[in-house]
Design a protein around this motif. Structure first.
Motif, PDB file in Angstrom:
ATOM      1  N   GLY B  33       0.786  -1.231   0.000  1.00 55.27           N
ATOM      2  CA  GLY B  33       0.000   0.000   0.000  1.00 55.27           C
ATOM      3  C   GLY B  33       0.821   1.284   0.000  1.00 55.27           C
ATOM      4  N   THR B  34       2.151   1.180  -0.083  1.00 55.64           N
ATOM      5  CA  THR B  34       2.963   2.401   0.046  1.00 55.64           C
ATOM      6  C   THR B  34       2.921   3.266  -1.217  1.00 55.64           C
ATOM      7  N   ASP B  35       2.547   2.692  -2.321  1.00 53.26           N
ATOM      8  CA  ASP B  35       2.244   3.493  -3.509  1.00 53.26           C
ATOM      9  C   ASP B  35       0.742   3.725  -3.616  1.00 53.26           C
ATOM     10  N   ASP B  51      -6.731  -7.143  -0.869  1.00 49.62           N
ATOM     11  CA  ASP B  51      -5.481  -7.313  -0.112  1.00 49.62           C
ATOM     12  C   ASP B  51      -4.981  -8.746  -0.327  1.00 49.62           C
ATOM     13  N   ILE B  52      -3.754  -8.856  -0.840  1.00 50.21           N
ATOM     14  CA  ILE B  52      -3.223 -10.192  -1.146  1.00 50.21           C
ATOM     15  C   ILE B  52      -2.235 -10.703  -0.094  1.00 50.21           C
ATOM     16  N   LYS B  53      -2.053  -9.932   0.992  1.00 51.35           N
ATOM     17  CA  LYS B  53      -1.014 -10.301   1.951  1.00 51.35           C
ATOM     18  C   LYS B  53      -1.368 -11.504   2.817  1.00 51.35           C
ATOM     19  N   ALA B 119      11.572   4.695 -12.108  1.00 48.63           N
ATOM     20  CA  ALA B 119      12.600   4.904 -11.089  1.00 48.63           C
ATOM     21  C   ALA B 119      12.573   3.852  -9.981  1.00 48.63           C
ATOM     22  N   GLY B 120      11.746   2.834 -10.086  1.00 43.22           N
ATOM     23  CA  GLY B 120      11.650   1.821  -9.024  1.00 43.22           C
ATOM     24  C   GLY B 120      13.031   1.270  -8.678  1.00 43.22           C
ATOM     25  N   ASP B 121      13.395   1.321  -7.396  1.00 39.78           N
ATOM     26  CA  ASP B 121      14.764   1.000  -7.004  1.00 39.78           C
ATOM     27  C   ASP B 121      15.173  -0.445  -7.180  1.00 39.78           C
ATOM     28  N   VAL B 157       2.212  -5.109 -18.683  1.00 42.58           N
ATOM     29  CA  VAL B 157       1.473  -5.962 -19.622  1.00 42.58           C
ATOM     30  C   VAL B 157       0.440  -6.845 -18.918  1.00 42.58           C
ATOM     31  N   LEU B 158       0.273  -6.681 -17.604  1.00 35.11           N
ATOM     32  CA  LEU B 158      -0.735  -7.480 -16.888  1.00 35.11           C
ATOM     33  C   LEU B 158      -2.103  -7.253 -17.525  1.00 35.11           C
ATOM     34  N   GLN B 159      -2.853  -8.348 -17.679  1.00 33.88           N
ATOM     35  CA  GLN B 159      -4.174  -8.216 -18.284  1.00 33.88           C
ATOM     36  C   GLN B 159      -5.267  -8.211 -17.217  1.00 33.88           C
TER      37      GLN B 159
HETATM   38  C1  LIG Z   1       7.753   7.647   1.842  1.00 29.86           C
HETATM   39  C2  LIG Z   1       7.950   6.759   0.658  1.00 29.86           C
HETATM   40  C3  LIG Z   1       9.233   6.574   0.143  1.00 29.86           C
HETATM   41  C4  LIG Z   1       9.432   5.745  -0.961  1.00 29.86           C
HETATM   42  N1  LIG Z   1      10.700   5.597  -1.423  1.00 29.86           N
HETATM   43  C5  LIG Z   1      10.924   4.807  -2.489  1.00 29.86           C
HETATM   44  C6  LIG Z   1      12.251   4.630  -2.992  1.00 29.86           C
HETATM   45  O1  LIG Z   1      13.222   5.193  -2.464  1.00 29.86           O
HETATM   46  N2  LIG Z   1      12.408   3.842  -4.071  1.00 29.86           N
HETATM   47  C7  LIG Z   1      11.374   3.197  -4.672  1.00 29.86           C
HETATM   48  O2  LIG Z   1      11.594   2.464  -5.637  1.00 29.86           O
HETATM   49  N3  LIG Z   1      10.108   3.331  -4.203  1.00 29.86           N
HETATM   50  C8  LIG Z   1       9.868   4.124  -3.149  1.00 29.86           C
HETATM   51  N4  LIG Z   1       8.579   4.283  -2.680  1.00 29.86           N
HETATM   52  C9  LIG Z   1       7.475   3.647  -3.402  1.00 29.86           C
HETATM   53  C10 LIG Z   1       6.997   2.296  -2.852  1.00 29.86           C
HETATM   54  O3  LIG Z   1       7.314   2.156  -1.493  1.00 29.86           O
HETATM   55  C11 LIG Z   1       7.587   1.111  -3.627  1.00 29.86           C
HETATM   56  O4  LIG Z   1       7.309   1.221  -4.994  1.00 29.86           O
HETATM   57  C12 LIG Z   1       7.041  -0.229  -3.081  1.00 29.86           C
HETATM   58  O5  LIG Z   1       7.895  -1.282  -3.470  1.00 29.86           O
HETATM   59  C13 LIG Z   1       5.628  -0.540  -3.526  1.00 29.86           C
HETATM   60  O6  LIG Z   1       5.222  -1.767  -2.953  1.00 29.86           O
HETATM   61  P1  LIG Z   1       3.838  -1.930  -2.160  1.00 29.86           P
HETATM   62  O7  LIG Z   1       3.792  -3.347  -1.725  1.00 29.86           O
HETATM   63  O8  LIG Z   1       3.686  -0.904  -1.130  1.00 29.86           O
HETATM   64  O9  LIG Z   1       2.834  -1.661  -3.366  1.00 29.86           O
HETATM   65  P2  LIG Z   1       1.308  -1.206  -3.380  1.00 29.86           P
HETATM   66  O10 LIG Z   1       1.210   0.233  -3.062  1.00 29.86           O
HETATM   67  O11 LIG Z   1       0.485  -2.155  -2.589  1.00 29.86           O
HETATM   68  O12 LIG Z   1       1.027  -1.460  -4.932  1.00 29.86           O
HETATM   69  C14 LIG Z   1       1.682  -0.706  -5.937  1.00 29.86           C
HETATM   70  C15 LIG Z   1       0.958  -0.925  -7.275  1.00 29.86           C
HETATM   71  O13 LIG Z   1       1.148  -2.249  -7.758  1.00 29.86           O
HETATM   72  C16 LIG Z   1      -0.078  -2.965  -7.822  1.00 29.86           C
HETATM   73  N5  LIG Z   1       0.218  -4.302  -7.292  1.00 29.86           N
HETATM   74  C17 LIG Z   1       0.820  -4.587  -6.101  1.00 29.86           C
HETATM   75  N6  LIG Z   1       1.035  -5.907  -5.984  1.00 29.86           N
HETATM   76  C18 LIG Z   1       0.548  -6.475  -7.124  1.00 29.86           C
HETATM   77  C19 LIG Z   1       0.493  -7.828  -7.595  1.00 29.86           C
HETATM   78  N7  LIG Z   1       0.966  -8.845  -6.867  1.00 29.86           N
HETATM   79  N8  LIG Z   1      -0.048  -8.047  -8.807  1.00 29.86           N
HETATM   80  C20 LIG Z   1      -0.520  -7.029  -9.571  1.00 29.86           C
HETATM   81  N9  LIG Z   1      -0.493  -5.729  -9.167  1.00 29.86           N
HETATM   82  C21 LIG Z   1       0.036  -5.459  -7.965  1.00 29.86           C
HETATM   83  C22 LIG Z   1      -1.065  -2.180  -6.996  1.00 29.86           C
HETATM   84  O14 LIG Z   1      -2.385  -2.344  -7.427  1.00 29.86           O
HETATM   85  C23 LIG Z   1      -0.562  -0.751  -7.196  1.00 29.86           C
HETATM   86  O15 LIG Z   1      -0.995  -0.258  -8.423  1.00 29.86           O
HETATM   87  C24 LIG Z   1       8.332   5.090  -1.568  1.00 29.86           C
HETATM   88  C25 LIG Z   1       7.052   5.254  -1.036  1.00 29.86           C
HETATM   89  C26 LIG Z   1       6.851   6.081   0.061  1.00 29.86           C
HETATM   90  C27 LIG Z   1       5.462   6.247   0.599  1.00 29.86           C
END
Ligand SMILES: Cc1cc2nc3c(=O)[nH]c(=O)nc-3n(C[C@H](O)[C@H](O)[C@H](O)COP(=O)(O)OP(=O)(O)OC[C@H]3O[C@@H](n4cnc5c(N)ncnc54)[C@H](O)[C@@H]3O)c2cc1C
Lengths: 160, 283
Positions: B33-35, B51-53, B119-121, B157-159
């Motif tokens: 949920g962080t994005d 929620d898939i966790k 930019a995903g790390d 490319v997810l459907q």
């Molecule tokens: C304060 C802060 C700092 C951050 N810093 C960084 C950073 O330095 N570098 C960086 O790369 N990112 C950063 N992020 C972004 C974020 O934390 C990362 O991208 C994180 O890995 C997202 O994972 P999540 O589980 O929280 O995703 P979520 O927020 O749960 O999901 C992200 C997206 O992917 C989809 N999704 C998730 N899981 C699946 C799945 N299994 N199948 C299909 N779709 C799915 C969701 O529907 C949503 O669209 C930051 C975020 C915050 C809030």
């Protein structure tokens, strides 16, 4: 939609009815009146909403209350025990780590989790653990000092 | 305050996939949920959050024969795993720079790729390590090489009806050189203005380079053909590699840096990588 939510907060059990879209932060502050946890940026950037969930620090603004069903939550209100400040709280006061105080609950929860996993952290360890907590008053040095001092006094445990 | 939605947290995969199939138009998948929560705060509307966790199969983290990371595994789980830390240093370097410690307790590895930020790390390290995305729907499963998973910023490319169950990373090459660099505006948590990861497998003559935040999707370039030349005529081949890379990147100017700045940083990181490779005994 809403659902039943079982939670343990600072050792007390709660059974709540919670709408699905409410965050853990809102439930803590508004339903349980635990307003020590602050609502800052609502983006996970500032860390003022940091609480421990099953021992791990997390940003409660980015978590739905229903996600933590069955978990144990610790907030700043659980730091002091039997009317006694914890060692960490005490050292925050002593080193001047608190000015306006808004970031302090989040800082202390992040520090609490750090001491739980590392009872003698280096300055680097402390900076890394607090990188998600912003303070606009102190310049951080008092905070780092407070955590080092708490570690030396056995701050891993709450009280003396 | 978030606007209203329904929260569904099944504890088995079939149920989740069936729900997704029936409600794909109105559902977003919730991992850490962080994005996603940040998007919701900014006004994104959604009817259902799935929620898939709580699905045990998605919590799997397996370091035998390569590495399998389930969709519910948070970033800190990598950093707390001794095998991963010793075998996959590149992944650890990427993971360590992602957000703050509390964010990494929540953010999943798979969420970082599904969010599809250029930019995903974790993406550059995963690209050079050789990663396959394991997708599931109620109709079946498919495996997608990570470099073919991205379509543009935020788009994969997810459907409809499909989710990522996990990712599979190849066993790490033994005779190797690798590196990861991230340029951001501040030392603390911040997204990359540029990131670069490389991995050389000296035995297989593979040299893979991945770049973040310099094109609409993360880039993977295969530069193995230049490896022998780096040994014989370093300067000439360094020039050829720089040209090849410059042709492929399409950086933009935004709040994290100007286009020209990004180009310069890519050049500087590439120099570092090449020097490190040249210093590798096996070359
Ligand atoms: C304060 C802060 C700092 C951050 N810093 C960084 C950073 O330095 N570098 C960086 O790369 N990112 C950063 N992020 C972004 C974020 O934390 C990362 O991208 C994180 O890995 C997202 O994972 P999540 O589980 O929280 O995703 P979520 O927020 O749960 O999901 C992200 C997206 O992917 C989809 N999704 C998730 N899981 C699946 C799945 N299994 N199948 C299909 N779709 C799915 C969701 O529907 C949503 O669209 C930051 C975020 C915050 C809030």
């Amino acid at each position: 939609m809403s659902g039943d939510l079982k939670l343990m907060v600072n050792g007390e059990k709660y059974l709540l009815q919670v709408p699905d879209h409410r965050t853990l932060l809102e439930v803590l502050r508004e339903d349980l009146a635990l307003t020590g946890t602050k609502s800052g940026c609502n983006e996970g950037e500032c860390g003022s909403c940091t609480v421990l969930i099953d021992g791990r620090p997390m940003n409660s603004c980015l978590i739905l209350a229903r996600e933590v069903e069955g978990s144990s939550i610790e907030t700043i209100e659980g730091e002091a025990r039997d009317q006694q400040l914890s060692i960490l709280q005490q050292t925050f006061i002593e080193t001047g780590a608190v000015q306006c105080g808004f970031c302090t609950p989040g800082m202390i929860m992040a520090a609490r989790a750090l001491l739980d996993r590392n009872d003698s952290p280096s300055v680097e360890d402390i900076k890394e653990a607090l990188a998600g907590n912003l303070c606009r008053c102190t310049g951080y040095y008092g905070i780092i000092e407070a955590i080092q001092l708490a570690a030396r006094r056995g701050g891993k445990n709450h009280g003396q | 305050m978030l606007t209203r939605f329904s929260y569904i947290a099944p504890d088995n995969l079939e149920e989740a996939l069936d729900f997704l199939q029936e409600n794909h138009d109105s559902t977003r998948i919730l991992a850490g949920g962080t994005d996603l929560l940040v998007e919701l705060y900014r006004g994104e509307q959604v009817e259902n959050l799935l929620d898939i966790k709580k699905i045990p199969e998605l919590q799997e983290l397996d370091e035998n024969d390569g590495l399998y990371i389930g969709a519910a595994v948070p970033v800190n789980a990598l950093l707390e795993n001794e095998t991963i830390c010793s075998v996959y240093p590149l992944l650890v370097e990427g993971a360590e720079t992602l957000g703050s410690y509390p964010i990494r307790n929540r953010a999943t590895v798979v969420g970082n790729i599904c969010n599809a930020s250029p930019a995903g790390d974790l993406i550059p390290p995963l690209l050079v390590l050789g990663t396959t995305v394991h997708c599931r729907s109620s109709e079946g499963s498919r495996e997608i090489p990570l470099q073919h998973f991205f379509q543009g910023p935020g788009s994969t490319v997810l459907q409809a009806g499909e989710l990522v169950a996990g990712i599979k990373i190849k066993p790490h090459p033994i005779s190797s050189s690798s590196g990861y660099w991230k340029k951001s505006r501040i030392k603390g948590p911040d997204l990359a203005a540029v990131s670069l990861a490389y991995l050389v497998d000296f035995r297989q003559k593979i040299f893979d380079l991945a770049l973040g935040a310099v094109a609409p999707t993360p880039l993977l370039l295969h530069l193995g053909e230049f490896l022998p030349g780096l040994h014989d005529d370093f300067d000439r081949n360094r020039g050829l590699i720089l040209e090849t890379v410059e042709e492929r990147i399409k950086p933009i100017s935004d709040l994290r840096g100007r286009k020209e700045f990004r180009e310069r940083i890519v050049g500087a990181y590439l120099e570092r990588a090449l020097e490190r490779i040249q210093g590798g005994e096996q070359l």
